[in-house]
Design an enzyme around this catalytic site. Structure first.
Site, short mmCIF file in Angstrom:
data_model
loop_
_atom_site.label_atom_id
_atom_site.label_comp_id
_atom_site.label_asym_id
_atom_site.label_seq_id
_atom_site.Cartn_x
_atom_site.Cartn_y
_atom_site.Cartn_z
N GLU A 425 28.00 45.20 41.51
CA GLU A 425 28.36 43.78 41.66
C GLU A 425 27.22 43.05 42.35
O GLU A 425 26.83 43.38 43.46
CB GLU A 425 29.62 43.67 42.54
CG GLU A 425 30.04 42.25 42.89
CD GLU A 425 31.14 42.21 43.95
OE1 GLU A 425 31.52 43.29 44.48
OE2 GLU A 425 31.62 41.10 44.25
N ASP A 498 31.77 45.30 46.28
CA ASP A 498 32.10 45.13 47.69
C ASP A 498 33.53 45.62 47.90
O ASP A 498 34.36 45.58 46.98
CB ASP A 498 32.02 43.64 48.07
CG ASP A 498 30.56 43.18 48.06
OD1 ASP A 498 30.32 41.96 48.05
OD2 ASP A 498 29.67 44.07 48.00
N ASP A 500 36.06 44.31 49.09
CA ASP A 500 36.97 43.21 49.46
C ASP A 500 37.83 42.86 48.24
O ASP A 500 37.76 43.53 47.21
CB ASP A 500 36.16 41.99 49.92
CG ASP A 500 35.17 41.55 48.83
OD1 ASP A 500 34.25 40.81 49.13
OD2 ASP A 500 35.35 42.00 47.67
N ASP A 502 37.76 40.41 46.18
CA ASP A 502 36.97 40.08 44.97
C ASP A 502 36.46 41.34 44.31
O ASP A 502 36.53 41.50 43.08
CB ASP A 502 35.76 39.20 45.37
CG ASP A 502 36.14 37.73 45.35
OD1 ASP A 502 35.34 36.87 45.77
OD2 ASP A 502 37.29 37.45 44.93
#
Ligand code: 28F
Length: 635
Positions: A425, A498, A500, A502
């Site tokens: 990402e 990541d 998180d 997202d």
């Protein structure tokens, strides 16, 4: 008999249960979240068997505040007579390994359970177990503790006209480390059981979070198909038919929607056959023949265009194929019970499907036309995609291929199955990954932002999407029906985002893409999620990296004074060496393999996630995103 004087048989019993505690994985598969839930399935399967045998119609599961579970049924109640060993029947059933399997002769409707090890394994892995039996106008009770020792032998504790069995057990959480019961997991499985047994009602109550669910489906697998398709646009009412052939009972429900994917879920004696088998082959053959014969009979397809391919007539199809097969005909392929072998099942399902579907099409011309119209479009798209791919393969690599090759940092090694493709990402993390990787075996493909939501996408839309085109080109094994995992340029495809929400969302979007257009990549266990550390902590012997809050708490205890802790918000916060050492280096990274253990529900989960109902999506990501991902794989 005084409390601690064991006779020979008790010692044998305790040795048996001791073996279970020593190697739980041998009996319940693993001691992670899945293994913990197998304890529930074992007990519940005993209640379900009772219902299948025609006794009782109600099962209640309660997740108690003290982390124990209570399961109760209104069957006949476990027999309370004395067993030839001089112990009560319930004591034998719950303390002798592999005893108590209720396979009454001649009835083949056994539910699978996990190798039918029954309640004695659950007892062995529980701090305490309490069995209350309502039978013969009496209430009897027997209690065990510490993995199956009799704390209080069977005794009458009251009177009642009810019949049934109630079992409460508290797992030994030192065996099932930081696991707890998932209400969603239990609901999903109980809902599936309720779809398969129209006469049953199953209640799930969560005492901790004060929530409950009630499952009862009068129309069985028809309701199951409706449930899976509730977020889609169906082309017609569910088609339901059944029949018996070769002493095999076949029960099928199917429905087409305007989506592009197929979703066939099959069961044998109420146990899911996740890897398909002879019954699914028969179903696919029968349905393809029925549509092709109908199309030819009514000149809906020109002879020169050839007939429909199986995948054309299965586009947009949701189907439940449920068989009851007698014990003597039951054969599975491979060591798991995931794939049906029984040869007679293929012609039985094919014939019953062909006859019933052909009849349905003749009786419902407009529905037949709409489905065949969809199949024709799929056929055209498939042929066009193949031509485009052939053109690309014939070395007419156009400008697009150049762009694609620049973004992809290839691995130099020629042993493809040893090579790994990291889908990273963001360009910055992608840059670091390119710097620190092992160039021989590790390829890097940076992905910019969110990939296309493949829930509603067709093959042609996928073909048009740059990011997904990049992935298809890098893996080099085709797409959709033409995908062949053996052609893949990589043995592992690793999603690195990541840690998180997202990042989770990108993971799910990519999993959706692979699930829809490269499903064998998942089925062959080639798709992984990288787990970057959440924290680092300075300890006396250097920096330690931690993946979860729990690990951080553990590490803090070992450090004197105030430890220096760093929280990593994203991949970009690590330098290239840290990124390699913690997340990419096979020597100490932790990869999570993506396995869609349950196609139907993964299908459903993906709809919930990708559908337009925002609320379920958030809840699903927060509660379940790790659910789809199996155990840690230290590879
Ligand atoms: C909450 C868990 O375990 N229910 C059960 C029965 C009923 C019978 C039974 C069970 C040993 C080997 C026969 C009753 N009457 N719920 C449960 N309900 N086991 S476990 O028999 C076990 C015997 O086979 C039962 C007549 N036949 C069977």
């Amino acid at each position: 008999m005084s409390k601690n004087s064991y006779d020979a048989s008790s010692i044998k019993v305790l040795e048996g249960l001791e073996a279970v505690r020593k190697r739980p994985g041998m009996y319940i598969g693993s001691t992670d979240k899945r293994g913990l839930h197998h304890l529930v399935w074992e007990i519940v399967d005993n209640s379900i068997d009772e219902v299948i045998n025609g006794y009782g119609d109600h099962i209640k599961i309660t997740l108690n505040k003290d982390m124990s579970v209570t399961v109760s049924d209104n069957g006949r109640g476990v027999p309370t007579g004395m067993h030839e060993t001089g112990k009560s029947t319930p004591e034998v059933i719950y303390t002798v390994l592999h005893a108590g399997g209720k396979f009454e002769e001649g009835n083949y409707k056994v539910s699978g359970g996990l190798h039918g090890v029954g309640g004695s394994v659950v007892n062995a892995l529980s701090k305490r177990m309490d069995v209350t039996i309502y039978r013969d106008g009496k209430i009897s009770n027997i209690r065990f503790n510490n993995g199956g020792e009799v704390e209080s032998p069977l005794k009458t504790i009251g009177e009642s006209k009810k019949t049934g069995t109630t079992v409460t057990f508290l797992p030994d959480y030192t065996i099932f480390k930081n696991c707890n019961f998932s209400y969603t997991t239990i609901c999903e499985r109980m809902q599936e059981s309720a779809f398969l047994l129209p006469e049953i009602t199953i209640d799930v109550i969560d005492e901790l979070d004060k929530r409950e669910a009630h499952f009862h489906y009068e129309k069985g697998i028809t309701n199951f198909v409706e449930y899976i398709n509730e977020t889609k646009n169906p082309l017609h009412k569910v088609i339901h038919y059944n029949g018996t052939k070769n002493n095999i009972e076949v029960d099928i429900a199917l429905q087409y929607t305007d989506s592009y994917n197929e979703n066939i879920v099959s069961f044998v004696n109420n146990v899911k056959t996740g890897d398909g088998g002879s019954h699914e082959v028969g179903f696919k053959t029968g349905i393809t023949k029925a549509f092709n014969d109908y199309a030819k009979d009514y000149n809906l397809i020109k002879a020169k265009d050839g007939s429909f391919d199986g995948s054309d007539v299965r586009e947009g199809l949701t189907a439940i194929v449920s068989l009851k097969i007698p014990e003597n005909l039951l054969q599975f392929e491979g060591q798991t019970k995931g794939k049906l072998g029984t040869p007679e099942a293929r012609p039985a399902v094919e014939q019953i499907t062909y006859d019933n579907l052909k009849f349905f099409l003749e009786e419902n011309k407009e529905i037949a036309i709409s489905i065949i119209d969809k199949a024709s479009k799929s056929k055209l798209a498939r042929e066009a995609a193949r031509k485009a791919r052939e053109a690309a393969r014939n070395g007419k690599s156009n400008k697009k291929e150049k762009v694609i090759s620049e973004k992809l940092a290839r691995a130099t090694g020629k042993e493809y199955m040893k090579n790994e493709l990291f889908l990273v990402e963001g360009d910055s993390a992608g840059g670091s990954a390119k710097l620190c990787r092992n160039r021989q075996t590790q390829a890097i493909l940076p992905l910019r932002g969110k990939v296309l939501n493949c829930e509603k996408a067709s093959v042609s839309e996928i073909e048009a999407n740059a990011e997904l085109k990049l992935i298809e080109y890098a893996i080099g094994a085709g797409l959709g029906q033409e995908f062949d995992y053996k052609e893949s340029n990589y043995g592992k495809v690793i999603i690195m985002t990541d840690a998180d929400v997202d990042g989770s969302h990108i993971q799910i979007l990519l999993i959706t893409f692979f699930y829809r257009f490269m499903r064998p990549l998942i089925e062959e266990g080639m798709l992984y999620i990288a787990t970057p550390p959440l924290y680092s902590i300075e300890t006396s012997h250097g920096k330690e990296y931690l993946a979860t809050d729990e690990e951080l708490e553990e590490a803090k205890k070992k450090v004197r004074g105030v430890p220096k802790v760093q929280r990593f918000k994203g991949l970009g916060e690590m330098n290239a060496d840290e990124l390699f050492e913690t997340t990419m280096d096979p020597a100490n990274r932790r990869l999570m393999r993506v396995t869609l253990t349950d196609a139907a529900l993964a299908e459903k989960r993906i709809h919930v996630l990708m559908g337009d109902k925002v609320e379920p999506r958030k809840e699903w990501i927060n509660e379940n995103v790790d659910f789809t991902l199996e155990d840690d794989f230290r590879k």
